[in-house]
Design a protein around this motif. Sequence first.
Motif, PDB file in Angstrom:
ATOM      1  N   ARG A 134       0.946  -0.788  -0.184  1.00 34.15           N
ATOM      2  CA  ARG A 134      -0.173   0.002   0.455  1.00 34.15           C
ATOM      3  C   ARG A 134       0.913   1.007  -0.136  1.00 34.15           C
ATOM      4  O   ARG A 134       0.093   2.329  -0.070  1.00 34.15           O
ATOM      5  CB  ARG A 134      -0.941  -0.117   1.244  1.00 34.15           C
ATOM      6  CG  ARG A 134      -2.497  -1.113   1.328  1.00 34.15           C
ATOM      7  CD  ARG A 134      -2.893  -0.527   2.352  1.00 34.15           C
ATOM      8  NE  ARG A 134      -3.908   0.778   2.235  1.00 34.15           N
ATOM      9  CZ  ARG A 134      -5.168   0.780   2.216  1.00 34.15           C
ATOM     10  NH1 ARG A 134      -5.780  -0.171   1.361  1.00 34.15           N
ATOM     11  NH2 ARG A 134      -5.611   2.546   1.571  1.00 34.15           N
ATOM     12  N   SER A 135       2.286   1.547   0.793  1.00 37.83           N
ATOM     13  CA  SER A 135       2.913   2.082   0.739  1.00 37.83           C
ATOM     14  C   SER A 135       3.236   2.967  -1.081  1.00 37.83           C
ATOM     15  O   SER A 135       3.155   4.203  -1.219  1.00 37.83           O
ATOM     16  CB  SER A 135       3.979   2.149   1.184  1.00 37.83           C
ATOM     17  OG  SER A 135       4.489   1.328   0.853  1.00 37.83           O
ATOM     18  N   TRP A 137       1.024   2.547  -3.389  1.00 42.73           N
ATOM     19  CA  TRP A 137      -0.075   3.598  -3.980  1.00 42.73           C
ATOM     20  C   TRP A 137       0.174   4.968  -4.369  1.00 42.73           C
ATOM     21  O   TRP A 137      -0.692   5.749  -4.496  1.00 42.73           O
ATOM     22  CB  TRP A 137      -1.032   3.434  -3.117  1.00 42.73           C
ATOM     23  CG  TRP A 137      -1.407   1.921  -3.448  1.00 42.73           C
ATOM     24  CD1 TRP A 137      -0.991   0.635  -3.662  1.00 42.73           C
ATOM     25  CD2 TRP A 137      -2.424   1.280  -2.566  1.00 42.73           C
ATOM     26  NE1 TRP A 137      -1.623  -0.694  -3.392  1.00 42.73           N
ATOM     27  CE2 TRP A 137      -2.425  -0.225  -3.321  1.00 42.73           C
ATOM     28  CE3 TRP A 137      -3.680   1.395  -2.209  1.00 42.73           C
ATOM     29  CZ2 TRP A 137      -3.903  -1.273  -2.671  1.00 42.73           C
ATOM     30  CZ3 TRP A 137      -4.510   0.919  -2.146  1.00 42.73           C
ATOM     31  CH2 TRP A 137      -5.375  -0.593  -2.211  1.00 42.73           C
ATOM     32  N   ASN A 145      -6.485   9.342  -4.797  1.00 41.82           N
ATOM     33  CA  ASN A 145      -6.975   7.976  -4.365  1.00 41.82           C
ATOM     34  C   ASN A 145      -7.167   6.719  -5.533  1.00 41.82           C
ATOM     35  O   ASN A 145      -7.974   5.860  -6.055  1.00 41.82           O
ATOM     36  CB  ASN A 145      -8.354   8.183  -4.164  1.00 41.82           C
ATOM     37  CG  ASN A 145      -8.018   8.691  -2.704  1.00 41.82           C
ATOM     38  OD1 ASN A 145      -6.827   8.393  -1.665  1.00 41.82           O
ATOM     39  ND2 ASN A 145      -8.612   9.490  -1.966  1.00 41.82           N
ATOM     40  N   GLU A 148      -7.121   2.600  -4.624  1.00 38.68           N
ATOM     41  CA  GLU A 148      -8.118   2.048  -4.073  1.00 38.68           C
ATOM     42  C   GLU A 148      -9.063   1.923  -4.914  1.00 38.68           C
ATOM     43  O   GLU A 148      -9.758   1.490  -4.688  1.00 38.68           O
ATOM     44  CB  GLU A 148      -8.508   3.361  -3.108  1.00 38.68           C
ATOM     45  CG  GLU A 148      -7.067   3.159  -2.357  1.00 38.68           C
ATOM     46  CD  GLU A 148      -5.963   4.290  -1.916  1.00 38.68           C
ATOM     47  OE1 GLU A 148      -6.338   4.437  -3.230  1.00 38.68           O
ATOM     48  OE2 GLU A 148      -5.698   4.684  -0.799  1.00 38.68           O
TER      49      GLU A 148
END
Length: 190
Positions: A134-135, A137, A145, A148
Amino acid sequence: MCTGKCSRCIGGALFPLAVTSIICNILLFFPGWDTKYARDEHITEEVKYMGGLVGGGLMVLVPALHIHLTGKRGCCGNRCGMFLSIAFAAVGVAGALYSFAVAVLGLQNGPLCKVVAIWMTPFKDRSESYLTDRSSWSTCWEPKNVVEFNVGLFSTLLVVSGLQLVLCGIQMINGLFGCLCGTCNSKGPL
Protein backbone atom coordinates in the motif's frame (compact mmCIF):
# COMPACT_ATOMS: atom_id res chain seq x y z
CA MET A 1 -36.30 -28.63 -6.46
CA CYS A 2 -37.52 -29.01 -10.02
CA THR A 3 -35.50 -27.69 -12.95
CA GLY A 4 -38.02 -24.91 -13.68
CA LYS A 5 -37.79 -23.47 -10.17
CA CYS A 6 -34.02 -23.76 -10.27
CA SER A 7 -33.98 -21.80 -13.55
CA ARG A 8 -36.10 -19.06 -12.02
CA CYS A 9 -33.74 -18.80 -9.03
CA ILE A 10 -30.63 -18.73 -11.22
CA GLY A 11 -32.16 -16.18 -13.61
CA GLY A 12 -33.27 -14.04 -10.68
CA ALA A 13 -29.78 -14.13 -9.17
CA LEU A 14 -28.11 -13.24 -12.47
CA PHE A 15 -30.11 -10.00 -12.92
CA PRO A 16 -28.58 -8.05 -9.99
CA LEU A 17 -25.12 -9.46 -10.76
CA ALA A 18 -25.33 -8.23 -14.36
CA VAL A 19 -26.54 -4.80 -13.24
CA THR A 20 -23.73 -4.61 -10.65
CA SER A 21 -21.23 -5.49 -13.37
CA ILE A 22 -22.55 -2.76 -15.68
CA ILE A 23 -22.50 -0.15 -12.91
CA CYS A 24 -18.93 -1.03 -11.88
CA ASN A 25 -17.70 -0.73 -15.46
CA ILE A 26 -19.42 2.63 -15.95
CA LEU A 27 -17.97 3.95 -12.68
CA LEU A 28 -14.47 2.92 -13.79
CA PHE A 29 -14.71 5.54 -16.55
CA PHE A 30 -14.82 8.27 -13.87
CA PRO A 31 -11.79 7.88 -11.59
CA GLY A 32 -11.77 10.38 -8.77
CA TRP A 33 -15.50 10.83 -9.49
CA ASP A 34 -14.61 13.32 -12.23
CA THR A 35 -15.49 13.34 -15.94
CA LYS A 36 -12.36 15.21 -17.04
CA TYR A 37 -10.25 12.03 -17.09
CA ALA A 38 -12.67 10.36 -19.50
CA ARG A 39 -12.74 13.47 -21.69
CA ASP A 40 -8.94 13.65 -21.75
CA GLU A 41 -8.69 9.87 -22.33
CA HIS A 42 -6.76 9.28 -19.12
CA ILE A 43 -8.56 6.03 -18.42
CA THR A 44 -7.00 2.70 -17.49
CA GLU A 45 -6.71 0.55 -20.62
CA GLU A 46 -8.65 -2.41 -19.18
CA VAL A 47 -11.65 -0.16 -18.53
CA LYS A 48 -11.89 0.46 -22.28
CA TYR A 49 -12.22 -3.30 -22.87
CA MET A 50 -15.63 -3.00 -21.17
CA GLY A 51 -15.53 -6.44 -19.58
CA GLY A 52 -18.15 -5.46 -17.03
CA LEU A 53 -20.46 -3.73 -19.48
CA VAL A 54 -20.32 -6.20 -22.36
CA GLY A 55 -19.11 -9.45 -20.77
CA GLY A 56 -20.59 -9.52 -17.29
CA GLY A 57 -23.38 -7.15 -18.25
CA LEU A 58 -25.09 -7.66 -21.61
CA MET A 59 -23.72 -11.16 -22.29
CA VAL A 60 -25.20 -12.29 -18.95
CA LEU A 61 -28.33 -10.12 -18.89
CA VAL A 62 -29.81 -11.59 -22.08
CA PRO A 63 -29.24 -15.21 -20.96
CA ALA A 64 -30.59 -14.33 -17.50
CA LEU A 65 -33.86 -13.24 -19.09
CA HIS A 66 -34.21 -16.49 -21.05
CA ILE A 67 -33.09 -18.64 -18.12
CA HIS A 68 -35.66 -16.93 -15.89
CA LEU A 69 -38.39 -17.51 -18.50
CA THR A 70 -37.61 -21.25 -18.69
CA GLY A 71 -38.82 -21.53 -15.12
CA LYS A 72 -42.28 -20.21 -16.03
CA ARG A 73 -45.12 -21.82 -17.89
CA GLY A 74 -45.49 -20.92 -21.51
CA CYS A 75 -43.34 -20.95 -24.60
CA CYS A 76 -39.99 -21.26 -22.81
CA GLY A 77 -41.00 -23.51 -19.91
CA ASN A 78 -40.60 -26.81 -21.75
CA ARG A 79 -37.88 -29.20 -22.86
CA CYS A 80 -37.01 -27.09 -25.89
CA GLY A 81 -36.73 -23.97 -23.71
CA MET A 82 -34.46 -25.85 -21.32
CA PHE A 83 -32.34 -27.01 -24.26
CA LEU A 84 -32.02 -23.39 -25.41
CA SER A 85 -31.15 -22.33 -21.86
CA ILE A 86 -28.01 -24.47 -22.14
CA ALA A 87 -26.88 -22.38 -25.13
CA PHE A 88 -27.84 -19.12 -23.43
CA ALA A 89 -26.02 -20.20 -20.26
CA ALA A 90 -22.94 -20.95 -22.41
CA VAL A 91 -23.10 -17.36 -23.71
CA GLY A 92 -23.31 -16.24 -20.07
CA VAL A 93 -20.24 -18.35 -19.24
CA ALA A 94 -18.33 -16.73 -22.11
CA GLY A 95 -19.35 -13.24 -20.95
CA ALA A 96 -18.45 -13.99 -17.33
CA LEU A 97 -15.07 -15.38 -18.41
CA TYR A 98 -14.38 -12.25 -20.45
CA SER A 99 -15.30 -10.00 -17.53
CA PHE A 100 -13.20 -12.14 -15.17
CA ALA A 101 -10.15 -11.97 -17.47
CA VAL A 102 -10.43 -8.20 -17.90
CA ALA A 103 -10.79 -7.72 -14.13
CA VAL A 104 -7.71 -9.85 -13.48
CA LEU A 105 -5.74 -7.80 -16.02
CA GLY A 106 -7.03 -4.56 -14.48
CA LEU A 107 -5.87 -5.66 -11.04
CA GLN A 108 -2.57 -7.03 -12.29
CA ASN A 109 -1.55 -3.98 -14.35
CA GLY A 110 -2.93 -1.30 -12.05
CA PRO A 111 -4.41 2.06 -12.96
CA LEU A 112 -3.30 4.72 -15.40
CA CYS A 113 -2.33 7.72 -13.33
CA LYS A 114 -0.20 10.82 -13.28
CA VAL A 115 3.24 10.22 -11.78
CA VAL A 116 4.97 13.55 -11.26
CA ALA A 117 4.11 15.07 -14.68
CA ILE A 118 3.69 11.95 -16.84
CA TRP A 119 0.58 9.81 -17.36
CA MET A 120 1.59 6.15 -17.09
CA THR A 121 0.75 2.76 -15.62
CA PRO A 122 3.42 2.63 -12.90
CA PHE A 123 2.58 -0.83 -11.53
CA LYS A 124 2.56 -2.68 -14.84
CA ASP A 125 5.30 -5.29 -15.41
CA ARG A 126 6.67 -5.09 -11.88
CA SER A 127 8.15 -8.17 -10.26
CA GLU A 128 6.20 -7.69 -7.01
CA SER A 129 2.52 -6.92 -6.76
CA TYR A 130 1.45 -3.41 -5.84
CA LEU A 131 -1.69 -4.87 -4.24
CA THR A 132 0.21 -5.98 -1.14
CA ASP A 133 2.36 -2.84 -0.92
CA ARG A 134 0.00 0.00 0.00
CA SER A 135 2.91 2.41 0.46
CA SER A 136 3.57 2.28 -3.30
CA TRP A 137 0.05 3.54 -4.01
CA SER A 138 1.13 7.12 -3.27
CA THR A 139 3.12 6.96 -6.54
CA CYS A 140 -0.10 8.01 -8.30
CA TRP A 141 -0.67 11.74 -7.81
CA GLU A 142 -3.75 12.12 -9.96
CA PRO A 143 -6.64 11.17 -9.97
CA LYS A 144 -6.87 11.20 -6.23
CA ASN A 145 -7.20 7.70 -4.70
CA VAL A 146 -7.26 6.09 -8.16
CA VAL A 147 -5.54 2.92 -6.93
CA GLU A 148 -8.18 2.29 -4.26
CA PHE A 149 -10.88 3.19 -6.77
CA ASN A 150 -9.65 0.72 -9.40
CA VAL A 151 -8.83 -2.04 -6.93
CA GLY A 152 -12.29 -1.82 -5.36
CA LEU A 153 -14.21 -1.83 -8.63
CA PHE A 154 -12.08 -4.42 -10.43
CA SER A 155 -12.26 -6.67 -7.34
CA THR A 156 -16.03 -6.33 -7.36
CA LEU A 157 -16.07 -7.25 -11.06
CA LEU A 158 -13.86 -10.24 -10.28
CA VAL A 159 -16.23 -11.55 -7.59
CA VAL A 160 -19.38 -10.81 -9.61
CA SER A 161 -18.04 -12.52 -12.74
CA GLY A 162 -16.97 -15.51 -10.67
CA LEU A 163 -20.50 -15.85 -9.30
CA GLN A 164 -21.95 -15.43 -12.79
CA LEU A 165 -19.64 -18.15 -14.05
CA VAL A 166 -20.78 -20.56 -11.34
CA LEU A 167 -24.49 -19.78 -11.82
CA CYS A 168 -24.35 -20.11 -15.61
CA GLY A 169 -22.42 -23.37 -15.24
CA ILE A 170 -25.08 -24.71 -12.87
CA GLN A 171 -27.76 -23.64 -15.36
CA MET A 172 -26.04 -25.61 -18.12
CA ILE A 173 -26.34 -28.75 -15.96
CA ASN A 174 -29.87 -27.81 -14.87
CA GLY A 175 -30.83 -27.20 -18.51
CA LEU A 176 -29.55 -30.63 -19.46
CA PHE A 177 -31.67 -32.26 -16.75
CA GLY A 178 -34.66 -30.10 -17.76
CA CYS A 179 -34.21 -31.07 -21.38
CA LEU A 180 -34.06 -34.79 -20.52
CA CYS A 181 -36.60 -34.90 -17.67
CA GLY A 182 -38.86 -31.86 -18.18
CA THR A 183 -39.40 -28.70 -16.15
CA CYS A 184 -42.07 -29.86 -13.64
CA ASN A 185 -44.33 -27.07 -14.93
CA SER A 186 -47.15 -29.39 -15.92
CA LYS A 187 -47.58 -30.79 -12.38
CA GLY A 188 -49.25 -27.69 -10.97
CA PRO A 189 -48.63 -24.06 -10.16
CA LEU A 190 -45.08 -23.04 -9.33
